[in-house]
Write a protein that holds these residues in place. Structure first.
Motif, PDB file in Angstrom:
ATOM      1  N   TYR A  84     -14.300  18.264   9.126  1.00  0.00           N
ATOM      2  CA  TYR A  84     -14.767  17.305   8.138  1.00  0.00           C
ATOM      3  C   TYR A  84     -13.623  16.662   7.365  1.00  0.00           C
ATOM      4  O   TYR A  84     -13.813  16.201   6.258  1.00  0.00           O
ATOM      5  CB  TYR A  84     -15.726  17.994   7.166  1.00  0.00           C
ATOM      6  CG  TYR A  84     -16.971  18.456   7.843  1.00  0.00           C
ATOM      7  CD1 TYR A  84     -17.956  17.554   8.200  1.00  0.00           C
ATOM      8  CD2 TYR A  84     -17.148  19.792   8.161  1.00  0.00           C
ATOM      9  CE1 TYR A  84     -19.101  17.970   8.846  1.00  0.00           C
ATOM     10  CE2 TYR A  84     -18.288  20.214   8.805  1.00  0.00           C
ATOM     11  CZ  TYR A  84     -19.259  19.296   9.145  1.00  0.00           C
ATOM     12  OH  TYR A  84     -20.378  19.717   9.794  1.00  0.00           O
ATOM     13  N   SER A  85     -12.427  16.620   7.938  1.00  0.00           N
ATOM     14  CA  SER A  85     -11.297  16.146   7.149  1.00  0.00           C
ATOM     15  C   SER A  85     -10.504  15.034   7.822  1.00  0.00           C
ATOM     16  O   SER A  85      -9.339  14.895   7.580  1.00  0.00           O
ATOM     17  CB  SER A  85     -10.371  17.323   6.840  1.00  0.00           C
ATOM     18  OG  SER A  85      -9.873  17.859   8.046  1.00  0.00           O
ATOM     19  N   GLN A  86     -11.151  14.223   8.658  1.00  0.00           N
ATOM     20  CA  GLN A  86     -10.425  13.167   9.335  1.00  0.00           C
ATOM     21  C   GLN A  86     -10.806  11.809   8.758  1.00  0.00           C
ATOM     22  O   GLN A  86     -11.976  11.461   8.685  1.00  0.00           O
ATOM     23  CB  GLN A  86     -10.708  13.191  10.837  1.00  0.00           C
ATOM     24  CG  GLN A  86     -10.114  14.383  11.529  1.00  0.00           C
ATOM     25  CD  GLN A  86     -10.903  15.647  11.336  1.00  0.00           C
ATOM     26  OE1 GLN A  86     -12.081  15.617  11.075  1.00  0.00           O
ATOM     27  NE2 GLN A  86     -10.246  16.776  11.466  1.00  0.00           N
ATOM     28  N   TYR A  87      -9.761  11.038   8.378  1.00  0.00           N
ATOM     29  CA  TYR A  87      -9.965   9.754   7.736  1.00  0.00           C
ATOM     30  C   TYR A  87      -9.137   8.678   8.428  1.00  0.00           C
ATOM     31  O   TYR A  87      -8.057   8.946   8.931  1.00  0.00           O
ATOM     32  CB  TYR A  87      -9.540   9.812   6.261  1.00  0.00           C
ATOM     33  CG  TYR A  87     -10.369  10.785   5.454  1.00  0.00           C
ATOM     34  CD1 TYR A  87     -11.511  10.357   4.788  1.00  0.00           C
ATOM     35  CD2 TYR A  87     -10.000  12.120   5.373  1.00  0.00           C
ATOM     36  CE1 TYR A  87     -12.273  11.251   4.061  1.00  0.00           C
ATOM     37  CE2 TYR A  87     -10.771  13.023   4.640  1.00  0.00           C
ATOM     38  CZ  TYR A  87     -11.903  12.580   3.991  1.00  0.00           C
ATOM     39  OH  TYR A  87     -12.662  13.459   3.277  1.00  0.00           O
ATOM     40  N   VAL A  88      -9.661   7.464   8.412  1.00  0.00           N
ATOM     41  CA  VAL A  88      -8.934   6.280   8.857  1.00  0.00           C
ATOM     42  C   VAL A  88      -9.020   5.290   7.713  1.00  0.00           C
ATOM     43  O   VAL A  88     -10.117   4.928   7.281  1.00  0.00           O
ATOM     44  CB  VAL A  88      -9.563   5.675  10.127  1.00  0.00           C
ATOM     45  CG1 VAL A  88      -8.870   4.379  10.510  1.00  0.00           C
ATOM     46  CG2 VAL A  88      -9.521   6.674  11.275  1.00  0.00           C
ATOM     47  N   ASP A  89      -7.877   4.880   7.195  1.00  0.00           N
ATOM     48  CA  ASP A  89      -7.826   3.919   6.093  1.00  0.00           C
ATOM     49  C   ASP A  89      -8.694   4.391   4.915  1.00  0.00           C
ATOM     50  O   ASP A  89      -9.455   3.621   4.331  1.00  0.00           O
ATOM     51  CB  ASP A  89      -8.275   2.543   6.591  1.00  0.00           C
ATOM     52  CG  ASP A  89      -7.825   1.426   5.672  1.00  0.00           C
ATOM     53  OD1 ASP A  89      -6.927   1.650   4.841  1.00  0.00           O
ATOM     54  OD2 ASP A  89      -8.390   0.324   5.775  1.00  0.00           O
ATOM     55  N   ASP A  90      -8.595   5.685   4.609  1.00  0.00           N
ATOM     56  CA  ASP A  90      -9.332   6.335   3.518  1.00  0.00           C
ATOM     57  C   ASP A  90     -10.850   6.336   3.702  1.00  0.00           C
ATOM     58  O   ASP A  90     -11.596   6.507   2.744  1.00  0.00           O
ATOM     59  CB  ASP A  90      -8.986   5.718   2.159  1.00  0.00           C
ATOM     60  CG  ASP A  90      -7.541   5.969   1.774  1.00  0.00           C
ATOM     61  OD1 ASP A  90      -7.011   7.040   2.143  1.00  0.00           O
ATOM     62  OD2 ASP A  90      -6.939   5.108   1.116  1.00  0.00           O
ATOM     63  N   ILE A  91     -11.321   6.147   4.928  1.00  0.00           N
ATOM     64  CA  ILE A  91     -12.751   6.199   5.241  1.00  0.00           C
ATOM     65  C   ILE A  91     -12.965   7.333   6.240  1.00  0.00           C
ATOM     66  O   ILE A  91     -12.272   7.406   7.256  1.00  0.00           O
ATOM     67  CB  ILE A  91     -13.235   4.873   5.856  1.00  0.00           C
ATOM     68  CG1 ILE A  91     -12.949   3.708   4.911  1.00  0.00           C
ATOM     69  CG2 ILE A  91     -14.718   4.942   6.203  1.00  0.00           C
ATOM     70  CD1 ILE A  91     -13.169   2.347   5.539  1.00  0.00           C
ATOM     71  N   HIS A  92     -13.924   8.212   5.965  1.00  0.00           N
ATOM     72  CA  HIS A  92     -14.213   9.296   6.901  1.00  0.00           C
ATOM     73  C   HIS A  92     -14.678   8.688   8.216  1.00  0.00           C
ATOM     74  O   HIS A  92     -15.385   7.675   8.218  1.00  0.00           O
ATOM     75  CB  HIS A  92     -15.292  10.229   6.340  1.00  0.00           C
ATOM     76  CG  HIS A  92     -15.395  11.502   7.100  1.00  0.00           C
ATOM     77  ND1 HIS A  92     -16.077  11.583   8.292  1.00  0.00           N
ATOM     78  CD2 HIS A  92     -14.880  12.726   6.868  1.00  0.00           C
ATOM     79  CE1 HIS A  92     -15.996  12.821   8.753  1.00  0.00           C
ATOM     80  NE2 HIS A  92     -15.265  13.531   7.896  1.00  0.00           N
ATOM     81  N   ILE A  93     -14.298   9.294   9.335  1.00  0.00           N
ATOM     82  CA  ILE A  93     -14.586   8.691  10.633  1.00  0.00           C
ATOM     83  C   ILE A  93     -16.083   8.518  10.895  1.00  0.00           C
ATOM     84  O   ILE A  93     -16.469   7.620  11.622  1.00  0.00           O
ATOM     85  CB  ILE A  93     -13.907   9.468  11.785  1.00  0.00           C
ATOM     86  CG1 ILE A  93     -14.393  10.906  11.858  1.00  0.00           C
ATOM     87  CG2 ILE A  93     -12.406   9.383  11.678  1.00  0.00           C
ATOM     88  CD1 ILE A  93     -13.856  11.669  13.054  1.00  0.00           C
TER      89      ILE A  93
END
Length: 116
Positions: free
Chosen positions: A17-26
């Protein structure tokens, strides 16, 4: 043994639950389709960093923000594209197609669609 199992389960659930792209959770990316691009590390053939393109990349700065980061701001490394696909499948995305532009450079592109 029981403590090791509890620690392993905690670690796996924490990381899922800790993956982000451009501060948005995937799982919350604002797109119906995304492209996963495998960026193979030069020094470790089996390690990949993943670029996620959901239409936000328009500059070099945008490309740097397109990598998957953890909650500490560190780039997430995968042991292969299947690990990345499994992560995205667990977070509401489904596989559509795959392109391999240059096998020697490790250019792996996977098109995913948000599950309905």
């Amino acid at each position: 043994m029981k403590k090791l199992l509890i620690l392993l389960v905690t670690f796996i659930s924490f990381n899922s639950y800790s993956q982000y792209v451009d501060d948005i959770h995937i799982k919350d990316l604002p797109a119906e389709y995304i492209m996963l691009i495998g960026d193979q590390e030069k020094m470790n053939y089996y390690q990949l960093e993943i670029i996620v393109d959901y239409g936000q990349i328009s500059t070099v700065r945008g490309e740097k923000q397109a990598y998957i980061y953890d909650e500490n701001g560190q780039r997430w490394k995968f042991n292969g594209m299947i690990s990345a696909l499994n992560l995205f499948a667990d977070n509401g995305w489904e596989f559509v197609s795959q392109e391999n532009y240059d096998r020697t450079l490790g250019d792996w592109n996977y098109l995913l669609r948000k599950k309905k």
